[in-house]
Design a protein around this motif. Structure first.
Motif, PDB file in Angstrom:
ATOM      1  N   GLY A  58       0.815  -1.184   0.037  1.00  0.00           N
ATOM      2  CA  GLY A  58      -0.046  -0.062  -0.053  1.00  0.00           C
ATOM      3  C   GLY A  58       0.919   1.132   0.088  1.00  0.00           C
ATOM      4  N   GLY A  59       2.109   1.279  -0.081  1.00  0.00           N
ATOM      5  CA  GLY A  59       2.948   2.160  -0.107  1.00  0.00           C
ATOM      6  C   GLY A  59       4.137   2.336  -1.271  1.00  0.00           C
ATOM      7  N   ASP A  60       4.983   3.343  -1.203  1.00  0.00           N
ATOM      8  CA  ASP A  60       5.896   3.150  -2.233  1.00  0.00           C
ATOM      9  C   ASP A  60       7.390   2.898  -1.481  1.00  0.00           C
ATOM     10  OD1 ASP A  60       4.191   4.381  -3.962  1.00  0.00           O
ATOM     11  OD2 ASP A  60       4.470   6.273  -3.430  1.00  0.00           O
ATOM     12  N   ASP A  61       7.671   2.788  -0.430  1.00  0.00           N
ATOM     13  CA  ASP A  61       8.724   2.299   0.164  1.00  0.00           C
ATOM     14  C   ASP A  61       8.451   1.244   1.052  1.00  0.00           C
ATOM     15  OD1 ASP A  61      11.623   2.075   0.373  1.00  0.00           O
ATOM     16  OD2 ASP A  61      11.534   3.865   1.722  1.00  0.00           O
ATOM     17  N   PRO A  62       8.251   0.188   0.798  1.00  0.00           N
ATOM     18  CA  PRO A  62       7.790  -1.120   1.590  1.00  0.00           C
ATOM     19  C   PRO A  62       8.904  -1.420   2.546  1.00  0.00           C
ATOM     20  CG  PRO A  62       7.874  -1.900  -0.590  1.00  0.00           C
ATOM     21  CD  PRO A  62       8.315  -0.375  -0.497  1.00  0.00           C
ATOM     22  N   LEU A  63       8.634  -1.795   3.708  1.00  0.00           N
ATOM     23  CA  LEU A  63       9.681  -2.576   4.538  1.00  0.00           C
ATOM     24  C   LEU A  63       9.490  -4.084   4.621  1.00  0.00           C
ATOM     25  CD1 LEU A  63      11.978  -2.253   6.586  1.00  0.00           C
ATOM     26  CD2 LEU A  63      10.403  -2.253   8.277  1.00  0.00           C
ATOM     27  N   PRO A  64      10.352  -4.715   3.785  1.00  0.00           N
ATOM     28  CA  PRO A  64      10.063  -6.239   3.912  1.00  0.00           C
ATOM     29  C   PRO A  64      10.040  -6.598   5.420  1.00  0.00           C
ATOM     30  CG  PRO A  64      11.874  -5.570   2.530  1.00  0.00           C
ATOM     31  CD  PRO A  64      11.484  -4.722   3.164  1.00  0.00           C
ATOM     32  N   HIS A  65       9.169  -7.800   5.507  1.00  0.00           N
ATOM     33  CA  HIS A  65       8.893  -8.624   6.879  1.00  0.00           C
ATOM     34  C   HIS A  65       8.131  -9.545   6.867  1.00  0.00           C
ATOM     35  CE1 HIS A  65       5.166  -6.223   6.082  1.00  0.00           C
ATOM     36  NE2 HIS A  65       4.522  -6.959   6.720  1.00  0.00           N
ATOM     37  N   LEU A  66       7.986 -10.203   8.119  1.00  0.00           N
ATOM     38  CA  LEU A  66       7.154 -11.467   8.069  1.00  0.00           C
ATOM     39  C   LEU A  66       6.116 -10.929   9.151  1.00  0.00           C
ATOM     40  CD1 LEU A  66       8.167 -15.276   8.165  1.00  0.00           C
ATOM     41  CD2 LEU A  66       6.491 -14.258  10.035  1.00  0.00           C
ATOM     42  N   THR A  67       4.967 -11.106   8.787  1.00  0.00           N
ATOM     43  CA  THR A  67       3.747 -10.676   9.637  1.00  0.00           C
ATOM     44  C   THR A  67       3.596 -11.804  10.817  1.00  0.00           C
ATOM     45  OG1 THR A  67       2.721  -9.228   8.145  1.00  0.00           O
ATOM     46  CG2 THR A  67       1.274 -10.077  10.127  1.00  0.00           C
ATOM     47  N   LEU A  68       3.438 -11.490  12.264  1.00  0.00           N
ATOM     48  CA  LEU A  68       3.314 -12.321  12.934  1.00  0.00           C
ATOM     49  C   LEU A  68       1.884 -12.129  13.490  1.00  0.00           C
ATOM     50  CD1 LEU A  68       6.624 -11.831  15.058  1.00  0.00           C
ATOM     51  CD2 LEU A  68       6.022 -13.938  13.519  1.00  0.00           C
ATOM     52  N   ASP A  69       1.513 -10.966  14.163  1.00  0.00           N
ATOM     53  CA  ASP A  69       0.029 -10.875  14.374  1.00  0.00           C
ATOM     54  C   ASP A  69      -0.131  -9.518  14.635  1.00  0.00           C
ATOM     55  OD1 ASP A  69      -1.932 -11.564  16.543  1.00  0.00           O
ATOM     56  OD2 ASP A  69      -0.544 -12.892  17.308  1.00  0.00           O
TER      57      ASP A  69
END
Length: 169
Positions: free
Chosen positions: A110-121
């Motif tokens: 949803g943005g122009d500079d995403p932060l890669p991550h693994l969603t937990l909760d």
């Protein structure tokens, strides 16, 4: 009719598969896939996709080298998403940039500079960073290897693998 679902281009994180399946089942078992090729634990490269260019995804995977990564600490986004941070943001951002180039109608995260991550909760009255870290006790840091791109479909009771392409061809 409800939510129509969407596809996600992702890198699987096999090392946390059991943990993510347990948390997903806690919230909505409809998102537990019985497809053996489907990986619930992942770092998103690009989403949501309602259409996709298979040739572009295959070319991106073939031109990208596999790499090791570490998921080392729990953090939160302003919207309350609790996630694991990766040490290889540059490599994941390159995958996202390549996928985005082929799918310019999709804004990553949803943005122009995403932060890669693994969603937990997600933060709630019962869930916080401390409780999530406690559930992860003994699992961190996670050492993974990005060796494939997977295109998966997310919709309750319909989650499945669409395609998988090894990095580096």
């Amino acid at each position: 009719m409800g939510w129509p679902g969407h596809a996600v281009l992702q890198v699987p994180v096999i090392e946390l598969e059991d943990w993510i399946v347990t948390r997903t089942r806690h919230y909505d078992a409809g998102f537990i896939s019985d497809d053996p090729g489907f990986h619930h634990a992942h770092i998103t490269v690009l989403a949501p996709l309602t259409s996709w260019d298979v040739e572009a995804i295959a070319a991106l995977a073939a031109s990208s080298k596999p790499f090791d990564f570490e998921l080392d600490h729990v953090d939160t986004f302003a919207d309350g998403t609790i996630y694991l941070h990766t040490d290889k943001t540059g490599e994941f951002k390159q995958l996202t940039a390549g996928a985005w180039l082929a799918h310019p109608q999709v804004r990553p995260y949803g943005g122009d500079d995403p932060l890669p991550h693994l969603t937990l909760d997600r933060l709630s009255a019962q869930v916080g960073v401390a409780s999530t870290e406690a559930l992860l006790d003994g699992l961190l840091p996670v050492h993974g290897r990005a060796n494939a791109l997977e295109l998966v479909w997310y919709r309750s009771n319909e989650c499945h693998l669409i395609g998988r392409w090894p990095l580096g061809g």
